[in-house]
Design an enzyme around this catalytic site. Structure first.
Site, short mmCIF file in Angstrom:
data_model
loop_
_atom_site.label_atom_id
_atom_site.label_comp_id
_atom_site.label_asym_id
_atom_site.label_seq_id
_atom_site.Cartn_x
_atom_site.Cartn_y
_atom_site.Cartn_z
N ASN A 22 0.84 -1.17 0.10
CA ASN A 22 -0.07 -0.10 0.05
C ASN A 22 0.80 1.02 -0.10
OD1 ASN A 22 -1.48 2.14 1.35
ND2 ASN A 22 -3.28 0.68 1.10
N SER A 44 -5.08 -0.47 -3.01
CA SER A 44 -5.79 0.92 -2.62
C SER A 44 -6.94 0.84 -1.65
CB SER A 44 -6.30 1.53 -3.94
OG SER A 44 -6.65 2.93 -3.79
N GLU A 45 -6.65 1.25 -0.39
CA GLU A 45 -7.72 0.82 0.57
C GLU A 45 -9.08 1.02 0.38
OE1 GLU A 45 -5.23 3.01 0.98
OE2 GLU A 45 -5.67 4.70 2.27
N ASN A 46 -9.63 1.86 -0.59
CA ASN A 46 -10.82 2.04 -0.88
C ASN A 46 -11.57 0.81 -1.66
OD1 ASN A 46 -9.08 3.12 -2.89
ND2 ASN A 46 -11.05 3.79 -4.02
N SER A 86 -11.22 -4.71 2.68
CA SER A 86 -9.99 -4.13 2.28
C SER A 86 -9.21 -3.76 3.75
CB SER A 86 -10.42 -2.71 1.91
OG SER A 86 -9.20 -2.24 1.47
#
Lengths: 206, 238
Positions: A22, A44-46, A86
């Site tokens: 990340n 991508s943490e979304n 996530s």
């Protein structure tokens, strides 16, 4: 001294083939340009693994953004998931490393990068989850602030993002590890001596 | 039971009351329930508490409910893109509870799963941990103890979410990163209202490719979405 791109290139050397990684906003985003032949999957943490580059003009998709809310693209390997999953993979230690920016780091590995009291508070987003959950936390930042004061401190003065979470720090002056008793110099940037590095650092160097 | 309603106002009829707690899906302006937010604005419901990762921008998303002073409290992880939000927060008109993003998502998911609390390492040693129960578990290397804090599940009066497609029974399919907080938000609402781009006949979605089963979905509307882009970034063709 290293510039932004050289810092990003140095940070890219930290990544190993096969890792899920990340990248934070700012210089960490540039790291993607320097991974070379290594098989790195960006999270991508979304809600995405396998983040591709920015789209060509006219191909932007409002349903496809990164955690910085920028339009991006997908890749052959891309997988999408919801925010709970996530952060499940982040908290669960499945992400090998996070490369993040910082306002302050201290010799115990404490990290501050989300708020300055009295100034505009935007929120921590996913930073606290990332530093608590991923395998290795690598901080990339300028060694000193605009007044020339060290950002590598004996003790953070700003509200923390995480306590004892940082493994390695890459600055414009060099590379340092958080070890028992303080920071250890791993490498000096081009044209920077160990003495220069020590002089610019408030944290204990062991 | 018919789940399909003609428009957002009809779908929210009887569900809104002053002081209620609403969980909303979306990340930034991506995958937000824009039609339902518009309808809540028109309904004029006040003193709302929102669990939502962000607060939109001044004239889109939850931002439109800030303009009309309908929001009492936000539970969010990042609110940086909204000037009116900052003005109301700094003047004390608006309450704000910051949650780490993953903690917020898990609070929604766990609430929807009937789990009223869970332990997480996120935020230990920070202001987020102040006043919360701490507990050690042997999860470190060689069974070393590590400290966790307890966070509560979210049980909202209403969930408003955006999906790409629904069938007539409420089975949902999301599209790309517009999925984000929508499934966990949907799960934690006592009632869940969904807006979609297309309602398709039951039987036309692949049962193996349903992202959220219709059991979580009570009311559905179809409509046209603006789908605004917050940060348009492109690369040059070489």
């Amino acid at each position: 001294m290293w510039d932004r791109n050289q810092m990003a290139a140095r940070a890219a050397q930290e990544l190993e083939d096969g890792w899920y990684v990340n990248l934070g906003i700012g210089i960490p985003t540039l790291v993607a340009n320097y991974v070379g032949d290594k098989d790195i999957t960006l999270q991508s943490e979304n809600g995405m693994l396998g983040m591709g580059p920015f789209p060509f003009e006219g191909e932007e998709d409002p349903d496809l953004i990164n955690a910085g809310k920028q339009t991006i693209t997908e890749m052959d390997r891309t997988a999408y998931f919801d925010s709970a999953q996530s952060f499940g993979m982040i908290r669960g230690g499945k992400i090998a490393a996070a490369i993040l920016g910082a306002m302050e780091v201290d010799e115990k590995g404490d990290l501050a990068n989300w708020m300055i009291p009295g100034k505009l508070v935007k929120g921590m987003g996913g930073a606290m989850d990332l530093v608590a959950g991923v395998g290795r936390v690598i901080v990339v930042m300028d060694h000193t602030n605009k007044h020339g004061d060290s950002k590598l401190l004996k003790e953070c003065t700003l509200p923390l993002t995480g306590k004892g979470v940082v493994d390695r720090i890459i600055t414009n002056l060099g590379v340092l590890d958080v070890v028992e008793g303080g920071l250890k110099i791993v490498e000096c940037a081009d044209g920077v001596s160990e003495d220069d590095l020590r002089a610019a650092t408030e944290a204990t160097i062991v | 039971m018919k789940k399909i309603y003609p428009n957002a106002a009809a779908a929210l009829d009887g569900l809104l009351h002053d002081g209620m707690f609403i969980a909303a899906g979306g990340f930034g302006l991506c995958g937000i329930p824009e039609l339902l937010l518009d309808a809540i604005k028109d309904a004029g419901t006040k003193d709302l508490t929102f669990a939502s990762n962000n607060a939109g921008v001044d004239d889109f998303g939850i931002g439109i409910l800030l303009q009309t002073r309908q929001v009492k409290k936000m539970i969010s992880s990042y609110v940086g893109e909204n000037a009116e939000f900052m003005r109301q927060y700094l003047s004390g008109e608006l309450e704000l509870e910051f949650n780490p993003q993953g903690t917020l998502a898990e609070r929604m998911r766990s609430g929807g799963c009937g789990i009223p609390g869970f332990y997480t390492k996120t935020g230990v040693g920070t202001v987020i941990a102040d006043g919360k129960e701490h507990k050690d578990f042997p999860t470190g290397p060689d069974g070393a103890m590590e400290t966790y804090i307890m966070e509560n599940g979210i049980f909202a009066d209403l969930a408003i979410v955006k999906a790409w497609k629904a069938d007539e029974t409420g089975n949902l399919v999301f599209r790309k990163t517009a999925r984000n907080f929508n499934p966990p938000a949907a799960m934690c609402g006592k009632t869940c209202v969904v807006e979609v781009e297309e309602i398709v006949p039951t039987g036309s979605l692949d049962p193996d490719s349903i992202h959220l089963p219709g059991i979580y979905v009570h009311r559905i509307i179809q409509g046209d979405h603006e789908k605004r882009i917050e940060q348009r970034t492109v690369r040059e063709k070489t």
